[in-house]
Design an enzyme around this catalytic site. Structure first.
Site, PDB file in Angstrom:
ATOM      1  N   ASP A  63       0.912  -0.923   0.487  1.00  0.00           N
ATOM      2  CA  ASP A  63      -0.489   0.451   0.291  1.00  0.00           C
ATOM      3  C   ASP A  63       0.902   0.880  -0.471  1.00  0.00           C
ATOM      4  O   ASP A  63       1.381   1.952   1.009  1.00  0.00           O
ATOM      5  CB  ASP A  63      -0.837   0.304   1.424  1.00  0.00           C
ATOM      6  CG  ASP A  63      -1.868  -1.120   1.514  1.00  0.00           C
ATOM      7  OD1 ASP A  63      -3.188  -1.158   0.204  1.00  0.00           O
ATOM      8  OD2 ASP A  63      -2.008  -2.146   2.045  1.00  0.00           O
ATOM      9  N   ARG A  71       3.955   2.914   3.509  1.00  0.00           N
ATOM     10  CA  ARG A  71       4.692   2.016   4.220  1.00  0.00           C
ATOM     11  C   ARG A  71       6.346   2.231   3.707  1.00  0.00           C
ATOM     12  O   ARG A  71       6.545   2.162   5.178  1.00  0.00           O
ATOM     13  CB  ARG A  71       4.223   0.678   3.490  1.00  0.00           C
ATOM     14  CG  ARG A  71       3.227   0.162   3.600  1.00  0.00           C
ATOM     15  CD  ARG A  71       2.326   0.094   4.577  1.00  0.00           C
ATOM     16  NE  ARG A  71       0.713  -0.130   3.843  1.00  0.00           N
ATOM     17  CZ  ARG A  71      -0.262   0.264   5.115  1.00  0.00           C
ATOM     18  NH1 ARG A  71      -0.077   1.009   6.062  1.00  0.00           N
ATOM     19  NH2 ARG A  71      -1.198  -0.612   4.337  1.00  0.00           N
ATOM     20  N   ARG A 132      -7.298   9.473   1.408  1.00  0.00           N
ATOM     21  CA  ARG A 132      -7.472   8.695   0.213  1.00  0.00           C
ATOM     22  C   ARG A 132      -7.691   8.815  -0.581  1.00  0.00           C
ATOM     23  O   ARG A 132      -7.481   8.017  -2.036  1.00  0.00           O
ATOM     24  CB  ARG A 132      -7.337   6.939   1.252  1.00  0.00           C
ATOM     25  CG  ARG A 132      -6.600   7.255   2.559  1.00  0.00           C
ATOM     26  CD  ARG A 132      -6.680   5.768   2.814  1.00  0.00           C
ATOM     27  NE  ARG A 132      -6.089   4.911   2.769  1.00  0.00           N
ATOM     28  CZ  ARG A 132      -6.774   4.032   2.428  1.00  0.00           C
ATOM     29  NH1 ARG A 132      -7.649   3.542   3.804  1.00  0.00           N
ATOM     30  NH2 ARG A 132      -6.577   2.261   1.880  1.00  0.00           N
ATOM     31  N   LYS A 162      -9.902  -0.783  -5.748  1.00  0.00           N
ATOM     32  CA  LYS A 162     -10.547  -0.314  -4.830  1.00  0.00           C
ATOM     33  C   LYS A 162     -11.180   0.831  -4.219  1.00  0.00           C
ATOM     34  O   LYS A 162     -10.870   1.561  -4.496  1.00  0.00           O
ATOM     35  CB  LYS A 162      -9.258  -0.719  -3.123  1.00  0.00           C
ATOM     36  CG  LYS A 162      -8.339   0.590  -2.815  1.00  0.00           C
ATOM     37  CD  LYS A 162      -6.787   0.055  -1.453  1.00  0.00           C
ATOM     38  CE  LYS A 162      -6.354   0.653  -1.375  1.00  0.00           C
ATOM     39  NZ  LYS A 162      -5.729   0.369  -0.414  1.00  0.00           N
ATOM     40  N   HIS A 163     -11.846   0.579  -2.947  1.00  0.00           N
ATOM     41  CA  HIS A 163     -12.593  -0.975  -2.221  1.00  0.00           C
ATOM     42  C   HIS A 163     -13.739  -1.330  -3.446  1.00  0.00           C
ATOM     43  O   HIS A 163     -14.984  -0.895  -3.354  1.00  0.00           O
ATOM     44  CB  HIS A 163     -13.052  -1.272  -0.981  1.00  0.00           C
ATOM     45  CG  HIS A 163     -11.167  -0.338  -0.291  1.00  0.00           C
ATOM     46  ND1 HIS A 163     -10.975   1.184  -0.609  1.00  0.00           N
ATOM     47  CD2 HIS A 163     -10.555  -1.022   0.168  1.00  0.00           C
ATOM     48  CE1 HIS A 163      -9.963   1.025   0.354  1.00  0.00           C
ATOM     49  NE2 HIS A 163      -9.794  -0.085   0.773  1.00  0.00           N
ATOM     50  N   HIS A 175     -12.054  -1.593   9.323  1.00  0.00           N
ATOM     51  CA  HIS A 175     -11.120  -1.990  10.004  1.00  0.00           C
ATOM     52  C   HIS A 175     -11.932  -3.261  11.699  1.00  0.00           C
ATOM     53  O   HIS A 175     -11.093  -3.943  12.569  1.00  0.00           O
ATOM     54  CB  HIS A 175      -9.452  -1.792  10.604  1.00  0.00           C
ATOM     55  CG  HIS A 175      -8.381  -1.577   9.244  1.00  0.00           C
ATOM     56  ND1 HIS A 175      -8.974  -0.031   8.456  1.00  0.00           N
ATOM     57  CD2 HIS A 175      -7.558  -1.931   8.835  1.00  0.00           C
ATOM     58  CE1 HIS A 175      -8.302   0.041   7.730  1.00  0.00           C
ATOM     59  NE2 HIS A 175      -7.397  -1.121   7.192  1.00  0.00           N
ATOM     60  N   ASP A 243     -10.376  -7.470   0.913  1.00  0.00           N
ATOM     61  CA  ASP A 243      -9.422  -6.823   1.471  1.00  0.00           C
ATOM     62  C   ASP A 243      -9.341  -7.457   3.215  1.00  0.00           C
ATOM     63  O   ASP A 243      -9.245  -8.526   2.827  1.00  0.00           O
ATOM     64  CB  ASP A 243     -10.414  -5.488   1.879  1.00  0.00           C
ATOM     65  CG  ASP A 243      -9.810  -4.437   2.418  1.00  0.00           C
ATOM     66  OD1 ASP A 243      -8.265  -4.780   2.509  1.00  0.00           O
ATOM     67  OD2 ASP A 243     -10.266  -3.093   3.459  1.00  0.00           O
TER      68      ASP A 243
END
Length: 324
Positions: A63, A71, A132, A162-163, A175, A243
């Site tokens: 990601d 990351r 995002r 995504k998503h 999450h 996901d």
């Protein structure tokens, strides 16, 4: 037998136990996180070791959106603003931005990026997702999403949109809990689903752990109705991964979640945490890739060949510049 999975790992080096497990399980690909990353040299060794473990040029994704979800960070890699902020600069700027991101990824052996995010931002979109996104209306998200995908593909990095089929209306973080959206199908078709339909030719997609209550009680990842909409109405025939299967937007054990997602029509289970026991559950319940999933995966892998063309052109340009 290639397991219908993409797996993460725990640290910056591949342990003997992880190497043995990956060799046996043979997942379709891998995903990396900040916990796996220290320096460019270390990361190149790690991506090489992962491919050595399965004995092939497996996809390695990450990601690297920019902003909070990035990351690979300074001092070794560029820092990027959140995508929604940079989207104000238009499609051309986004295409260049993600081509540069793609070059950074390819240099360390990563050949896929979990972008573009094609969810439509609104004032009600949960903060975990809002900045995002690539726009606040269908036209902007389509234009910007296409530019992101093109920038990545220009350097042989496979984009993951995504998503699917749209997470922008979510007011909670999947999450931690399951978002529920009550909009009718006609409204969703014209809005949330539209960017994915416009970019349905992209090679890879990621499902959403979100319930569309007018359509099904199950989250899209585990809903045959919603996966059917992704395939038939949105028209996506690329490789569809879940996901992260560990997110609490899904219920049940890891094995139960994996089995439900595959039964619903997902091609791959994405498991990010590197927990060996959970990965064993995924292997046991996801099984081998279907022939349709393998075909979709092979179609995606062929797009990586562009990286050799780009690399050759860059090398030729460099030589030409040295001679002039």
């Amino acid at each position: 037998m290639t397991t219908a999975a993409i797996f993460g790992l725990l640290g910056t080096e591949l342990t003997r136990a992880e190497r043995d497990f990956f060799r046996s399980a043979d997942p379709w690909g891998f995903i990396l996180f900040a916990r796996n990353i220290e320096t460019p040299d270390q990361l190149r060794r790690l991506t090489g070791d992962l491919r050595d473990a399965v004995g092939r040029d497996a996809v390695i994704t990450i990601d690297q959106e920019g902003g909070r979800v990035q990351r690979m960070r300074a001092p070794h890699w560029a820092e990027w603003t959140p995508p929604l902020e940079d989207a104000e600069n238009g499609a051309k700027a986004l295409r260049l931005r993600y081509r540069l991101i793609g070059q950074e990824l390819r240099a360390v052996g990563i050949d896929s990026n979990c972008a573009p995010t094609l969810d439509i931002a609104s004032d009600e979109t949960h903060p975990f997702l809002q900045n995002r996104c690539l726009g606040r209306n269908v036209a902007d998200v389509v234009s910007h999403g296409r530019a992101v995908a093109e920038g990545l593909l220009q350097v042989g990095v496979l984009p993951v949109m995504k998503h699917m089929p749209g997470h922008g209306r979510a007011r909670v973080d999947s999450h931690f809990e399951t978002p529920a959206v009550a909009a009718p199908l006609a409204e969703l078709t014209d809005t949330d689903f539209a960017p994915f339909r416009a970019l349905n030719d992209l090679p890879l997609g990621m499902s959403a752990h979100i319930r569309f209550t007018e359509l099904d009680d199950a989250p899209a990842t585990a809903s045959a109705r919603m996966i059917g909409i992704i395939r038939d109405e949105i028209g996506f025939d690329g490789l569809l991964m879940t996901d992260d299967i560990s997110m609490n937007g899904l219920s049940g054990s890891i094995g139960e979640r994996s089995a439900a997602a595959i039964a619903a029509g997902c091609d791959l289970i994405l498991h990010c945490h590197g927990d060996m026991g959970e990965m064993e559950e995924v292997v046991a319940n996801a099984g081998a890739m279907t022939s349709a999933a393998q075909r979709r995966g092979d179609d995606a892998l062929r797009l990586r060949a562009k990286r050799t063309v780009v690399a050759r052109r860059m090398a030729e340009k460099k030589v030409s510049g040295q001679q002039s």
